[in-house]
Design a protein around this motif. Structure first.
Motif, mmCIF file in Angstrom:
data_model
loop_
_atom_site.group_PDB
_atom_site.id
_atom_site.type_symbol
_atom_site.label_atom_id
_atom_site.label_comp_id
_atom_site.label_asym_id
_atom_site.label_seq_id
_atom_site.Cartn_x
_atom_site.Cartn_y
_atom_site.Cartn_z
ATOM 1 N N GLU A 36 41.972 0.238 -13.295
ATOM 2 C CA GLU A 36 41.634 -1.076 -13.836
ATOM 3 C C GLU A 36 42.885 -1.937 -13.940
ATOM 4 O OE1 GLU A 36 40.367 -1.476 -17.947
ATOM 5 O OE2 GLU A 36 41.250 0.462 -18.454
ATOM 6 N N ARG A 37 42.698 -3.240 -13.845
ATOM 7 C CA ARG A 37 43.818 -4.172 -13.827
ATOM 8 C C ARG A 37 44.073 -4.771 -15.196
ATOM 9 N NH1 ARG A 37 44.387 -9.266 -9.587
ATOM 10 N NH2 ARG A 37 46.492 -9.939 -10.213
ATOM 11 N N ALA A 38 45.344 -4.862 -15.554
ATOM 12 C CA ALA A 38 45.754 -5.514 -16.804
ATOM 13 C C ALA A 38 46.416 -6.839 -16.445
ATOM 14 C CB ALA A 38 46.725 -4.624 -17.570
ATOM 15 N N LEU A 39 45.776 -7.937 -16.777
ATOM 16 C CA LEU A 39 46.268 -9.249 -16.354
ATOM 17 C C LEU A 39 47.568 -9.648 -17.049
ATOM 18 C CD1 LEU A 39 42.915 -11.219 -16.077
ATOM 19 C CD2 LEU A 39 44.279 -10.209 -14.246
ATOM 20 N N LYS A 40 47.886 -9.017 -18.185
ATOM 21 C CA LYS A 40 49.118 -9.371 -18.901
ATOM 22 C C LYS A 40 50.301 -8.495 -18.493
ATOM 23 C CE LYS A 40 47.331 -11.653 -23.024
ATOM 24 N NZ LYS A 40 47.441 -11.785 -24.494
ATOM 25 N N GLY A 41 50.091 -7.603 -17.537
ATOM 26 C CA GLY A 41 51.201 -6.794 -17.063
ATOM 27 C C GLY A 41 51.555 -5.650 -17.997
ATOM 28 N N ASN A 42 52.808 -5.183 -17.896
ATOM 29 C CA ASN A 42 53.201 -4.035 -18.717
ATOM 30 C C ASN A 42 53.896 -4.466 -20.009
ATOM 31 O OD1 ASN A 42 56.155 -4.112 -18.345
ATOM 32 N ND2 ASN A 42 55.772 -3.399 -16.264
ATOM 33 N N LEU A 43 53.997 -3.529 -20.926
ATOM 34 C CA LEU A 43 54.512 -3.825 -22.265
ATOM 35 C C LEU A 43 55.979 -4.231 -22.234
ATOM 36 C CD1 LEU A 43 54.112 -3.963 -25.306
ATOM 37 C CD2 LEU A 43 54.428 -1.472 -25.420
ATOM 38 N N ARG A 44 56.760 -3.674 -21.326
ATOM 39 C CA ARG A 44 58.170 -4.074 -21.264
ATOM 40 C C ARG A 44 58.303 -5.546 -20.907
ATOM 41 N NH1 ARG A 44 62.010 -0.194 -18.972
ATOM 42 N NH2 ARG A 44 61.652 0.582 -21.086
ATOM 43 N N HIS A 45 57.566 -5.987 -19.894
ATOM 44 C CA HIS A 45 57.621 -7.400 -19.536
ATOM 45 C C HIS A 45 57.103 -8.276 -20.678
ATOM 46 C CE1 HIS A 45 57.550 -6.299 -14.976
ATOM 47 N NE2 HIS A 45 58.747 -6.242 -15.483
ATOM 48 N N PHE A 46 56.089 -7.792 -21.364
ATOM 49 C CA PHE A 46 55.525 -8.511 -22.509
ATOM 50 C C PHE A 46 56.604 -8.712 -23.579
ATOM 51 C CE2 PHE A 46 52.953 -8.635 -26.468
ATOM 52 C CZ PHE A 46 52.054 -9.639 -26.138
ATOM 53 N N ILE A 47 57.372 -7.660 -23.853
ATOM 54 C CA ILE A 47 58.451 -7.733 -24.846
ATOM 55 C C ILE A 47 59.547 -8.688 -24.380
ATOM 56 C CG2 ILE A 47 60.352 -6.401 -25.886
ATOM 57 C CD1 ILE A 47 58.381 -4.019 -26.043
ATOM 58 N N ASN A 99 55.284 1.783 -18.383
ATOM 59 C CA ASN A 99 54.055 2.459 -17.961
ATOM 60 C C ASN A 99 52.959 2.299 -19.020
ATOM 61 O OD1 ASN A 99 55.141 3.347 -15.535
ATOM 62 N ND2 ASN A 99 55.943 5.226 -16.440
ATOM 63 N N THR A 100 53.026 1.187 -19.723
ATOM 64 C CA THR A 100 52.047 0.833 -20.749
ATOM 65 C C THR A 100 51.556 -0.578 -20.452
ATOM 66 O OG1 THR A 100 53.283 2.172 -22.354
ATOM 67 C CG2 THR A 100 51.658 0.616 -23.233
ATOM 68 N N GLU A 147 62.163 -2.654 -32.381
ATOM 69 C CA GLU A 147 63.369 -3.484 -32.265
ATOM 70 C C GLU A 147 63.139 -4.673 -31.329
ATOM 71 O OE1 GLU A 147 66.657 -3.071 -33.564
ATOM 72 O OE2 GLU A 147 65.777 -1.610 -34.944
ATOM 73 N N TRP A 148 62.063 -4.597 -30.540
ATOM 74 C CA TRP A 148 61.685 -5.634 -29.577
ATOM 75 C C TRP A 148 62.775 -5.850 -28.533
ATOM 76 C CZ3 TRP A 148 56.773 -6.289 -29.429
ATOM 77 C CH2 TRP A 148 56.188 -7.336 -28.708
ATOM 78 N N LYS A 149 63.350 -4.759 -28.074
ATOM 79 C CA LYS A 149 64.333 -4.777 -26.993
ATOM 80 C C LYS A 149 64.497 -3.352 -26.482
ATOM 81 C CE LYS A 149 68.235 -4.299 -30.199
ATOM 82 N NZ LYS A 149 69.463 -4.940 -30.738
ATOM 83 N N SER A 150 64.896 -3.217 -25.236
ATOM 84 C CA SER A 150 65.058 -1.897 -24.634
ATOM 85 C C SER A 150 66.265 -1.176 -25.225
ATOM 86 C CB SER A 150 65.249 -2.017 -23.117
ATOM 87 O OG SER A 150 64.158 -2.655 -22.508
ATOM 88 N N PRO A 151 66.206 0.148 -25.311
ATOM 89 C CA PRO A 151 67.395 0.891 -25.732
ATOM 90 C C PRO A 151 68.570 0.579 -24.798
ATOM 91 C CG PRO A 151 65.465 2.329 -25.673
ATOM 92 C CD PRO A 151 65.056 1.027 -25.043
#
Length: 251
Positions: A97-108, A148-149, A214-218
């Protein structure tokens, strides 16, 4: 620069969403709510991309499909609609299935003003529950990550990409594409390799909770070679007011 006729044809038939070192995620424009995960783009039974190792590609896709079957249906796991086969019987793509909002990293990365901490905690708890469910089904993710989320229309998250996951005695070891560097233990290489699969998984879980709260990547604010940084034992800095601080540290 003008596109080649083949490129024009491909663009008329599919939307390419993501390319990685080992796969491409694309959608047939006639079926926009379903994405295909494959080694290369296939249109009308013909590959448009570099030559593939048909047997290995088929094995990898069937392995991931087996993981989805073992997981069963779950509200926070991306739905799998089965495999696509070519004329010789080899699997060439996995339908999801397709997620129109993309992945969680890009969302952050795209939302510069973080949501409230209570909302971030909701997302972190949902993520942790997903991982707990995987483990209850005998699956160790192996490539646990916010990339991958997937994020859906109501900002609900669903996890995906189980191509390197371990599954009990069926697939007792991880595949070759595992945790990204920022989610790997901050230890010398020999010590990191001595950790069990579950220890590595829990470390990655702590890294995901860090990224969400933290809303940022390690290590996003650390310069230098990431592997050298990990070998030195340098850990991501957790804010003092982060209420998940102790949980992240225990992971």
């Amino acid at each position: 620069m003008r596109l080649s006729p083949i490129a024009v044809f491909i663009n008329s038939r599919v939307d390419v969403l993501i390319r990685t070192d080992h796969s491409v995620i694309y959608a047939d424009k006639s079926k926009p709510n379903v994405v295909l995960k494959a080694e290369t783009i296939w249109i009308d039974g013909r590959p448009y991309g570099p030559p593939s190792t048909a047997t290995q590609t088929s094995y990898d896709l069937c392995r991931e499909h087996d993981i989805y079957v073992a997981l069963g249906g779950h509200q926070n796991i991306t739905r799998c609609f089965g495999l696509v086969y070519e004329d010789n019987g080899n699997a060439i793509a996995l339908k999801l299935e397709r997620a129109l909002k993309g992945n969680l990293r890009h969302f952050i990365e795209e939302i510069l003003e973080p949501p409230s901490m209570s909302r971030r905690l909701e997302m972190a708890v949902a993520f942790a529950k997903c991982v707990a469910y995987l483990h209850s089904r005998g699956v160790i993710w192996g490539d646990l990550s916010t990339r991958n989320t997937l994020v859906f229309g109501d900002d609900r998250i669903k996890i995906c990409d189980f191509g390197s996951s371990a599954l009990g005695d069926v697939y007792p070891k991880f595949g070759i594409h595992t945790y990204e560097p920022g989610y790997c233990p901050a230890l010398p290489e020999d010590q990191a390799h001595s950790l069990s699969m579950m220890q590595r998984e829990l470390y990655a879980l702590g890294s995901a909770v860090y990224e969400i709260t933290e809303w940022k990547s390690p290590y996003s604010e650390v310069s230098g070679d990431i592997w050298t940084i990990l070998e030195s034992g340098t850990m991501p800095v957790i804010a003092n007011d982060n209420v998940t601080r102790d949980i992240i540290a225990r992971c």
